[in-house]
Motif scaffolding. Structure first.
Motif, PDB file in Angstrom:
ATOM      1  N   VAL A 357      -9.378  -3.905   5.076  1.00 24.28           N
ATOM      2  CA  VAL A 357      -9.618  -3.543   6.588  1.00 24.28           C
ATOM      3  C   VAL A 357      -9.054  -3.615   7.575  1.00 24.28           C
ATOM      4  CG1 VAL A 357     -11.160  -4.692   8.265  1.00 24.28           C
ATOM      5  CG2 VAL A 357     -12.173  -4.808   5.866  1.00 24.28           C
ATOM      6  N   MET A 358      -7.726  -4.924   7.997  1.00 25.45           N
ATOM      7  CA  MET A 358      -6.726  -5.069   8.412  1.00 25.45           C
ATOM      8  C   MET A 358      -5.999  -3.505   8.581  1.00 25.45           C
ATOM      9  SD  MET A 358      -3.823  -7.062   8.695  1.00 25.45           S
ATOM     10  CE  MET A 358      -2.183  -6.023   7.884  1.00 25.45           C
ATOM     11  N   LEU A 359      -5.585  -2.655   7.668  1.00 26.62           N
ATOM     12  CA  LEU A 359      -4.503  -1.408   7.084  1.00 26.62           C
ATOM     13  C   LEU A 359      -5.515  -0.363   6.879  1.00 26.62           C
ATOM     14  CD1 LEU A 359      -3.166  -1.758   3.684  1.00 26.62           C
ATOM     15  CD2 LEU A 359      -1.973  -2.559   6.139  1.00 26.62           C
ATOM     16  N   ALA A 360      -7.334  -0.295   7.155  1.00 26.87           N
ATOM     17  CA  ALA A 360      -7.624   0.526   7.575  1.00 26.87           C
ATOM     18  C   ALA A 360      -7.814   0.742   9.412  1.00 26.87           C
ATOM     19  CB  ALA A 360      -9.011   0.333   7.000  1.00 26.87           C
ATOM     20  N   LYS A 361      -8.578  -0.453  10.123  1.00 27.35           N
ATOM     21  CA  LYS A 361      -7.716  -0.189  11.288  1.00 27.35           C
ATOM     22  C   LYS A 361      -6.159   0.575  12.267  1.00 27.35           C
ATOM     23  CE  LYS A 361     -10.919  -4.368  13.088  1.00 27.35           C
ATOM     24  NZ  LYS A 361     -10.559  -5.739  12.627  1.00 27.35           N
ATOM     25  N   ARG A 362      -5.734   0.088  11.353  1.00 27.07           N
ATOM     26  CA  ARG A 362      -4.026   0.834  11.838  1.00 27.07           C
ATOM     27  C   ARG A 362      -4.288   1.837  11.472  1.00 27.07           C
ATOM     28  NH1 ARG A 362      -0.132  -4.265  11.290  1.00 27.07           N
ATOM     29  NH2 ARG A 362      -1.557  -5.510  12.514  1.00 27.07           N
ATOM     30  N   ASN A 363      -4.980   2.522  10.608  1.00 26.84           N
ATOM     31  CA  ASN A 363      -5.104   4.271   9.620  1.00 26.84           C
ATOM     32  C   ASN A 363      -4.149   3.966   8.625  1.00 26.84           C
ATOM     33  OD1 ASN A 363      -6.526   6.270  10.401  1.00 26.84           O
ATOM     34  ND2 ASN A 363      -5.931   7.016  11.715  1.00 26.84           N
ATOM     35  N   ARG A 364      -4.004   2.875   8.490  1.00 23.90           N
ATOM     36  CA  ARG A 364      -2.522   2.484   7.083  1.00 23.90           C
ATOM     37  C   ARG A 364      -3.198   2.455   5.884  1.00 23.90           C
ATOM     38  NH1 ARG A 364       2.823   0.744   9.087  1.00 23.90           N
ATOM     39  NH2 ARG A 364       3.507   1.095   7.208  1.00 23.90           N
ATOM     40  N   GLU A 365      -4.389   2.112   5.833  1.00 20.24           N
ATOM     41  CA  GLU A 365      -5.454   1.453   4.266  1.00 20.24           C
ATOM     42  C   GLU A 365      -4.785   3.073   2.983  1.00 20.24           C
ATOM     43  OE1 GLU A 365      -9.144   1.211   4.388  1.00 20.24           O
ATOM     44  OE2 GLU A 365      -9.233   0.447   2.173  1.00 20.24           O
ATOM     45  N   PRO A 366      -3.588   2.602   2.173  1.00 19.31           N
ATOM     46  CA  PRO A 366      -4.210   3.819   1.225  1.00 19.31           C
ATOM     47  C   PRO A 366      -5.183   3.580   0.477  1.00 19.31           C
ATOM     48  CG  PRO A 366      -3.743   1.156   0.198  1.00 19.31           C
ATOM     49  CD  PRO A 366      -4.321   0.410   1.144  1.00 19.31           C
ATOM     50  N   SER A 367      -5.185   5.691   0.324  1.00 21.34           N
ATOM     51  CA  SER A 367      -6.107   5.951   0.117  1.00 21.34           C
ATOM     52  C   SER A 367      -6.464   5.590  -1.842  1.00 21.34           C
ATOM     53  CB  SER A 367      -6.085   6.874  -0.819  1.00 21.34           C
ATOM     54  OG  SER A 367      -5.406   7.480  -1.048  1.00 21.34           O
ATOM     55  N   THR A 368      -7.536   5.827  -2.273  1.00 23.32           N
ATOM     56  CA  THR A 368      -7.880   5.196  -3.613  1.00 23.32           C
ATOM     57  C   THR A 368      -7.351   5.666  -4.418  1.00 23.32           C
ATOM     58  OG1 THR A 368     -10.543   5.094  -2.848  1.00 23.32           O
ATOM     59  CG2 THR A 368      -9.857   5.369  -5.033  1.00 23.32           C
ATOM     60  N   PRO A 369      -7.513   7.072  -4.287  1.00 20.96           N
ATOM     61  CA  PRO A 369      -5.785   7.376  -6.064  1.00 20.96           C
ATOM     62  C   PRO A 369      -4.378   6.909  -5.791  1.00 20.96           C
ATOM     63  CG  PRO A 369      -7.247   9.263  -4.689  1.00 20.96           C
ATOM     64  CD  PRO A 369      -7.269   8.341  -3.574  1.00 20.96           C
ATOM     65  N   MET A 370      -4.354   6.503  -4.743  1.00 25.91           N
ATOM     66  CA  MET A 370      -2.563   6.063  -4.282  1.00 25.91           C
ATOM     67  C   MET A 370      -3.047   4.399  -4.751  1.00 25.91           C
ATOM     68  SD  MET A 370       0.048   5.899  -3.981  1.00 25.91           S
ATOM     69  CE  MET A 370       0.862   7.410  -2.429  1.00 25.91           C
ATOM     70  N   LYS A 371      -4.737   3.904  -4.869  1.00 24.59           N
ATOM     71  CA  LYS A 371      -4.663   2.000  -4.966  1.00 24.59           C
ATOM     72  C   LYS A 371      -4.826   1.966  -6.916  1.00 24.59           C
ATOM     73  CE  LYS A 371      -6.944   0.521  -1.208  1.00 24.59           C
ATOM     74  NZ  LYS A 371      -9.168   0.100  -1.000  1.00 24.59           N
ATOM     75  N   PHE A 372      -5.775   3.279  -7.066  1.00 25.93           N
ATOM     76  CA  PHE A 372      -5.191   3.031  -8.370  1.00 25.93           C
ATOM     77  C   PHE A 372      -3.613   3.527  -8.765  1.00 25.93           C
ATOM     78  CE2 PHE A 372      -8.568   3.733 -10.936  1.00 25.93           C
ATOM     79  CZ  PHE A 372     -10.509   3.213 -10.081  1.00 25.93           C
ATOM     80  N   ALA A 373      -2.789   3.915  -8.443  1.00 20.69           N
ATOM     81  CA  ALA A 373      -1.499   4.645  -8.605  1.00 20.69           C
ATOM     82  C   ALA A 373      -1.112   3.029  -8.840  1.00 20.69           C
ATOM     83  CB  ALA A 373      -0.689   5.728  -8.177  1.00 20.69           C
ATOM     84  N   LEU A 374      -1.523   2.533  -7.955  1.00 21.84           N
ATOM     85  CA  LEU A 374      -0.446   1.025  -7.450  1.00 21.84           C
ATOM     86  C   LEU A 374      -1.143   0.344  -8.508  1.00 21.84           C
ATOM     87  CD1 LEU A 374      -0.734   0.198  -3.671  1.00 21.84           C
ATOM     88  CD2 LEU A 374       1.235   0.167  -5.144  1.00 21.84           C
TER      89      LEU A 374
END
Ligand code: GLN
Length: 500
Positions: A357-374
């Motif tokens: 939520v915090m990252l989303a507010k700053r427009n920096r939340e990783p995309s779902t594909p990026m989360k899966f890669a991580l």
């Protein structure tokens, strides 16, 4: 499935809430907590019990076989989620499916509690059937409670639900593991059954808070469809039983036949499912890319769960034999390690939910594909650590390493889980076209099934390769998958269309 669960609305204004969530959430929370208590309690001692009390032969062979059976069993249970979802969608509705599933699971645990090894596999079968009915449908009912509500609130609901899962999963190995390993295996299994009985009682008592969620099947099957399904089930079950009997009568039976069959099914079933969905005239052309995107998530999840679920088999055996478990002169049971991951989830799930939520507010939340890669890089990293732990154990004079190795492995795995599991549940519901929600949810659990089915083969490589090579090899494969996912990330995001 989830889309058609709610006719009325549960948790409407004026009604009492559960930590700000619909009151029905308390019912589902408690039911799933006890159900997972019974499941993870049983799983914590399954490999150890099979190795110690059921199988014959030299220790190394018994261990390899126990790990195979464990993988196969997990596969069967998660595969059962597909027919379980069908029963809810087309016959009974989710509400009744969960109830019947819960009762069957409890009977399964009580069968395991009987002091007989002969009935053991009957107990396992009952638990598989019951879990297939309960697990996908209770998850869909959670979605049903949030029908028409903002997606962020639904995500928060799933985080809460994920915590219920892990509270049950954390306490179970401590209680069931201790009783099973230190007192009597069957007492351990019996206590898991008592937990499941609590789940059923809780579910019946709390049903009034669920509104109309899951009361009716989404798309009731016609009498002809029911007959046709019954014929298919009878035909395939008959064929399987005849093949098994012939195998036994001919004296050629070996557990490997079941392991191999399931591994093949684990690959064939999802492929058939994807093909059938693609061919379906009901799939709108704008939804096709989304199913393609889902296929990417599915394949990665298979590899993730393949590695992750070895914690109940090979990693538990590593804890048992190659880890120094002495604390102040007392050796804690190996199964207690199974509590480490859920305990970490309970702490990390809300932190990660807040972090996104915090990252989303700053427009920096990783995309779902990026989360899966991580997630893939992390699960690979955890096995790289396991490779080092294996080498350290082999080089130590006692043959054992400190507890910190496995604790480190589980911490890295759990962070990976936070990037994949709740995220995967939510993206599955978002990518699913309305008519396919149930099937996509079933497919999400099928990824776990396939990972575990392949484990029947993969874990067999552990003994011949040795710990260091075996774990490092899987680490490299996972890391490569993570990198591939990062490279393909842009393409996957394009396939996802408007889904974020
Ligand atoms: N630990 C989670 C649960 O028990 C995730 C299981 C899975 O999807 N493989 O529900």
């Amino acid at each position: 499935m989830a889309s058609s669960l709610t006719k009325g609305s549960a948790g409407t204004a004026g009604e009492k809430t559960f930590f700000g969530h619909p009151r029905g959430m308390a019912t589902l929370f408690m039911t799933e907590m006890w159900e997972r208590f019974s499941w993870y309690g049983m799983r914590a001692i399954l490999t150890l019990y099979l190795t110690a009390a059921v199988l014959d032969g030299p220790l190394e062979e018994r261990e390899a076989l126990a790990a195979s059976i464990y993988g196969v069993y997990n596969a069967v249970v998660y595969m059962a989620a597909m027919p379980g979802g069908w029963v809810a969608d087309r016959l009974w509705g989710a509400r009744k499916s969960v109830l019947v599933g819960g009762i069957v699971i409890a009977l399964g645990h009580f069968t395991l509690a009987l002091p007989s090894d002969a009935t053991f596999f009957v107990g396992l079968l009952l638990i598989a059937v019951g879990t297939g009915l309960l697990k996908p449908n209770i998850s869909a009912m959670v979605g049903g409670l949030y029908e028409g509500q903002p997606s962020a609130r639904r995500d928060a609901g799933f985080t809460l639900f994920y915590m219920a899962i892990n509270i049950g999963g954390m306490v179970a190995p401590l209680v069931v593991g201790y009783l099973g390993e230190s007192v009597n295996w069957h007492l351990g299994f019996g206590v898991a059954g008592v937990g499941m009985t609590f789940a059923v009682i809780q579910y019946v008592l709390g049903a009034r808070h669920l509104g109309d969620v899951g009361k009716e099947p989404a798309k009731p099957a016609s009498p002809e469809e029911k007959r046709s399904m019954l014929r298919k089930v009878a035909l395939w079950t008959g064929l399987a039983v005849v093949a098994l009997l012939a195998d036994v009568v001919l004296g050629t039976y070996h557990i490997d036949h079941i392991v191999n069959l399931l591994a093949v099914l684990g690959i064939v079933v999802p492929i058939l499912y994807f093909v059938t969905m693609f061919r379906s005239p009901e799939l709108a052309s704008e939804d096709r890319p989304k199913i393609k995107a889902f296929a990417w998530f599915f394949s990665t999840a298979v590899l993730f769960w393949l590695i992750y679920d070895q914690s109940g088999s090979l990693l538990t055996l590593f804890a048992d034999q190659k880890t120094d478990r002495m604390i102040l002169g007392w050796e804690f049971p190996a199964s207690w390690y199974q509590s480490v991951n859920p305990a970490m989830v309970i702490v990390l799930a809300p932190i990660f939910a807040a972090l996104w939520v915090m990252l989303a507010k700053r427009n920096r939340e990783p995309s779902t594909p990026m989360k899966f890669a991580l997630a893939m890089l992390l699960i690979g990293g955890s096995f790289a650590l396991m490779g080092l732990a294996g080498a350290a154990a082999a080089n130590s004079s006692t043959g054992k390493v400190t507890v910190f190795w496995l604790l480190g492995v589980y911490l890295v795995q759990t962070i990976g889980e936070m990037c994949l599991s709740p995220v995967g549940l939510s993206v599955s519901t978002k990518l699913a076209p309305k008519l396919f929600v149930g099937q996509i949810m079933g497919l999400w659990f099928l990824a776990t099934a396939t990972g575990n089915a392949l484990n029947g083969w993969v874990t067999k490589l552990n003994a011949p390769l040795g710990d260091a090579v075996y774990y490092t090899m899987l680490a490299i494969i996972a890391a490569a998958a993570g990198v591939a996912f990062m490279v393909a990330g842009k393409k996957i995001r394009a396939l996802m269309g408007d889904v974020k």
